[in-house]
Design a protein around this motif. Sequence first.
Motif, PDB file in Angstrom:
ATOM      1  N   PHE A 208      16.500  -6.273   6.824  1.00 10.00           N
ATOM      2  CA  PHE A 208      16.355  -5.585   8.108  1.00 10.00           C
ATOM      3  C   PHE A 208      16.219  -4.072   8.026  1.00 10.00           C
ATOM      4  CE2 PHE A 208      19.356  -9.240   8.781  1.00 10.00           C
ATOM      5  CZ  PHE A 208      18.398 -10.123   9.243  1.00 10.00           C
ATOM      6  N   VAL A 209      16.102  -3.492   6.806  1.00 13.58           N
ATOM      7  CA  VAL A 209      16.017  -2.036   6.724  1.00 13.58           C
ATOM      8  C   VAL A 209      14.771  -1.517   7.422  1.00 13.58           C
ATOM      9  CG1 VAL A 209      14.891  -2.102   4.447  1.00 13.58           C
ATOM     10  CG2 VAL A 209      16.096  -0.040   5.179  1.00 13.58           C
ATOM     11  N   HIS A 210      13.649  -2.202   7.272  1.00 14.24           N
ATOM     12  CA  HIS A 210      12.417  -1.736   7.893  1.00 14.24           C
ATOM     13  C   HIS A 210      12.434  -1.978   9.403  1.00 14.24           C
ATOM     14  CE1 HIS A 210      11.204  -2.613   3.620  1.00 14.24           C
ATOM     15  NE2 HIS A 210      10.996  -1.324   3.743  1.00 14.24           N
ATOM     16  N   GLU A 211      13.065  -3.048   9.808  1.00 13.89           N
ATOM     17  CA  GLU A 211      13.227  -3.299  11.239  1.00 13.89           C
ATOM     18  C   GLU A 211      14.079  -2.208  11.873  1.00 13.89           C
ATOM     19  OE1 GLU A 211      14.855  -6.790  14.302  1.00 13.89           O
ATOM     20  OE2 GLU A 211      14.854  -7.123  12.135  1.00 13.89           O
TER      21      GLU A 211
ATOM     22  N   ARG B 185      10.631  -8.274  19.204  1.00 15.57           N
ATOM     23  CA  ARG B 185      10.284  -9.111  18.050  1.00 15.57           C
ATOM     24  C   ARG B 185       9.790  -8.212  16.926  1.00 15.57           C
ATOM     25  NH1 ARG B 185       5.307 -13.500  18.300  1.00 15.57           N
ATOM     26  NH2 ARG B 185       5.465 -14.351  16.170  1.00 15.57           N
ATOM     27  N   HIS B 186      10.216  -8.499  15.717  1.00 17.13           N
ATOM     28  CA  HIS B 186       9.781  -7.689  14.573  1.00 17.13           C
ATOM     29  C   HIS B 186       9.635  -8.547  13.325  1.00 17.13           C
ATOM     30  CE1 HIS B 186      10.129  -5.070  11.023  1.00 17.13           C
ATOM     31  NE2 HIS B 186       9.574  -4.131  11.784  1.00 17.13           N
ATOM     32  N   GLU B 187       8.510  -8.359  12.641  1.00 20.69           N
ATOM     33  CA  GLU B 187       8.273  -8.984  11.344  1.00 20.69           C
ATOM     34  C   GLU B 187       7.630  -7.919  10.455  1.00 20.69           C
ATOM     35  OE1 GLU B 187       5.903 -12.504  11.918  1.00 20.69           O
ATOM     36  OE2 GLU B 187       7.208 -13.268  13.508  1.00 20.69           O
ATOM     37  N   GLU B 188       7.559  -8.198   9.162  1.00 26.15           N
ATOM     38  CA  GLU B 188       6.962  -7.220   8.254  1.00 26.15           C
ATOM     39  C   GLU B 188       6.372  -7.929   7.043  1.00 26.15           C
ATOM     40  OE1 GLU B 188       9.800  -5.461   5.214  1.00 26.15           O
ATOM     41  OE2 GLU B 188      11.071  -5.552   7.010  1.00 26.15           O
ATOM     42  N   ILE B 189       5.457  -7.237   6.362  1.00 24.98           N
ATOM     43  CA  ILE B 189       4.930  -7.712   5.087  1.00 24.98           C
ATOM     44  C   ILE B 189       4.819  -6.513   4.146  1.00 24.98           C
ATOM     45  CG2 ILE B 189       3.664  -9.674   6.038  1.00 24.98           C
ATOM     46  CD1 ILE B 189       1.097  -8.006   5.855  1.00 24.98           C
ATOM     47  N   TRP B 190       4.672  -6.797   2.866  1.00 26.22           N
ATOM     48  CA  TRP B 190       4.415  -5.769   1.863  1.00 26.22           C
ATOM     49  C   TRP B 190       5.503  -4.705   1.837  1.00 26.22           C
ATOM     50  CZ3 TRP B 190      -1.386  -5.034   3.529  1.00 26.22           C
ATOM     51  CH2 TRP B 190      -2.075  -6.232   3.290  1.00 26.22           C
ATOM     52  N   ASN B 191       6.748  -5.171   1.836  1.00 31.07           N
ATOM     53  CA  ASN B 191       7.888  -4.257   1.752  1.00 31.07           C
ATOM     54  C   ASN B 191       7.866  -3.186   2.841  1.00 31.07           C
ATOM     55  OD1 ASN B 191      10.297  -3.311   0.600  1.00 31.07           O
ATOM     56  ND2 ASN B 191       9.236  -1.846  -0.713  1.00 31.07           N
TER      57      ASN B 191
ATOM     58  N   PRO C 197       0.821  -1.195   0.000  1.00 35.06           N
ATOM     59  CA  PRO C 197       0.000   0.000   0.000  1.00 35.06           C
ATOM     60  C   PRO C 197       0.860   1.251   0.000  1.00 35.06           C
ATOM     61  CG  PRO C 197      -0.647  -1.548   1.735  1.00 35.06           C
ATOM     62  CD  PRO C 197       0.672  -1.990   1.208  1.00 35.06           C
ATOM     63  N   PRO C 198       0.324   2.388  -0.414  1.00 39.23           N
ATOM     64  CA  PRO C 198       1.098   3.623  -0.386  1.00 39.23           C
ATOM     65  C   PRO C 198       1.348   4.059   1.044  1.00 39.23           C
ATOM     66  CG  PRO C 198      -1.180   4.074  -0.924  1.00 39.23           C
ATOM     67  CD  PRO C 198      -1.030   2.586  -0.920  1.00 39.23           C
ATOM     68  N   LYS C 199       2.269   4.965   1.221  1.00 39.19           N
ATOM     69  CA  LYS C 199       2.608   5.429   2.553  1.00 39.19           C
ATOM     70  C   LYS C 199       1.381   6.009   3.247  1.00 39.19           C
ATOM     71  CE  LYS C 199       7.314   6.539   1.095  1.00 39.19           C
ATOM     72  NZ  LYS C 199       8.336   7.592   0.960  1.00 39.19           N
TER      73      LYS C 199
ATOM     74  N   GLY D 230       6.084   8.186  11.245  1.00 35.90           N
ATOM     75  CA  GLY D 230       7.421   8.473  10.757  1.00 35.90           C
ATOM     76  C   GLY D 230       8.208   7.266  10.300  1.00 35.90           C
ATOM     77  N   VAL D 231       7.617   6.067  10.401  1.00 36.65           N
ATOM     78  CA  VAL D 231       8.284   4.844   9.958  1.00 36.65           C
ATOM     79  C   VAL D 231       7.747   4.515   8.574  1.00 36.65           C
ATOM     80  CG1 VAL D 231       8.852   2.450  10.499  1.00 36.65           C
ATOM     81  CG2 VAL D 231       8.400   4.078  12.357  1.00 36.65           C
ATOM     82  N   THR D 232       8.391   5.059   7.544  1.00 38.70           N
ATOM     83  CA  THR D 232       7.860   4.948   6.184  1.00 38.70           C
ATOM     84  C   THR D 232       8.317   3.661   5.507  1.00 38.70           C
ATOM     85  OG1 THR D 232       9.724   6.236   5.366  1.00 38.70           O
ATOM     86  CG2 THR D 232       7.700   7.424   5.875  1.00 38.70           C
ATOM     87  N   PRO D 233       7.435   3.047   4.705  1.00 39.92           N
ATOM     88  CA  PRO D 233       7.807   1.824   3.990  1.00 39.92           C
ATOM     89  C   PRO D 233       8.703   2.133   2.805  1.00 39.92           C
ATOM     90  CG  PRO D 233       5.598   2.482   3.385  1.00 39.92           C
ATOM     91  CD  PRO D 233       6.040   3.420   4.477  1.00 39.92           C
TER      92      PRO D 233
END
Length: 322
Positions: A285-288, A305-311, A37-39, A275-278
Amino acid sequence: MRINYSARIVCVALLAYLSSVSSFSAPSGPSNTGNGPPKGGPPADTRVQRVLDATFNTAFSALYLFDRSGVKDSSKNLRVLWTRALLDKQGRLDDPVAYKLLPKGTRRIISRPFTKAWRLTSKYDWIVDRTNFIDSEIESFLDTHKEGERQIVLLGSGYDTRSMRYISEGLKFVEVDLPEVVETKMKLVNRYVGPRNGEISDVTYVPFDLNRAAGVSLVDTLTKEGGLKLDVPTLVVCEAVIFYLSPPAAKAAFADLFSQNFAKYVIVDNLAKLGVTPGGRPTPFVHEEKCKKWIEEKNGKKVMRHEEIWNGAIHFVSAESK
């Protein structure tokens, strides 16, 4: 009786068709390019999507034509409840309570032999993933704090079933959402607890628009209206809520929450408004790293603990007070 039966058949036909085209319960997911999704949240609906959504609302409300509980809501909260019930019936997540909150007369359309006929796209995996993530963190919290008073705060709780799935002496839930959502949630709970004698934890519902958090202290509201105790082990859960908040409200709400030494914070959401932009360079680990900078450097908590989806559009985060 014949009208009743015919109307239900119409519901089945309409919903079976619309289930393949409507944005049933989740924010728009990533495209095939993996950009997500967009920011800041899900994209605006197209004209076709708005027409389909209006058609879906008409069909969806028909599921409650014969329900006497007074539930008239056709919002995404109720759609999520139906989706969760279906996912449970399909064995994709564990939430048997969701089905019990649905109208007895029409909930059969997601039961056998219809269960396998419903086709949910892969974007519904995010509902399964976020449920499993949050539930595992709740279980870890309860395992760490086994006795005495404990509190779980659900932000934008909607029709969450956890207060009916996690029953423990000394455990209290504080659920906050819009007044109209809270009103409907109480009707659903009465349906479950009343004639079915279902169990439920000690729970307080706080009718509060989280968009007011920019000018009204969320913590003060939770303590005054929800009976939240600041000296009791507390877990704060934010599940797909920030999408619907203004940036000032989102920032103020989390600044307020992080000012307290709550035991654990679990966030499954888009964090762009904080402020945590995708996006960014496609390295591990850039998003983490971005998320840790926000939580640890700016707010003094520790990411466990950290996980992410959709870039990086959606973060799954568990953090604790240092």
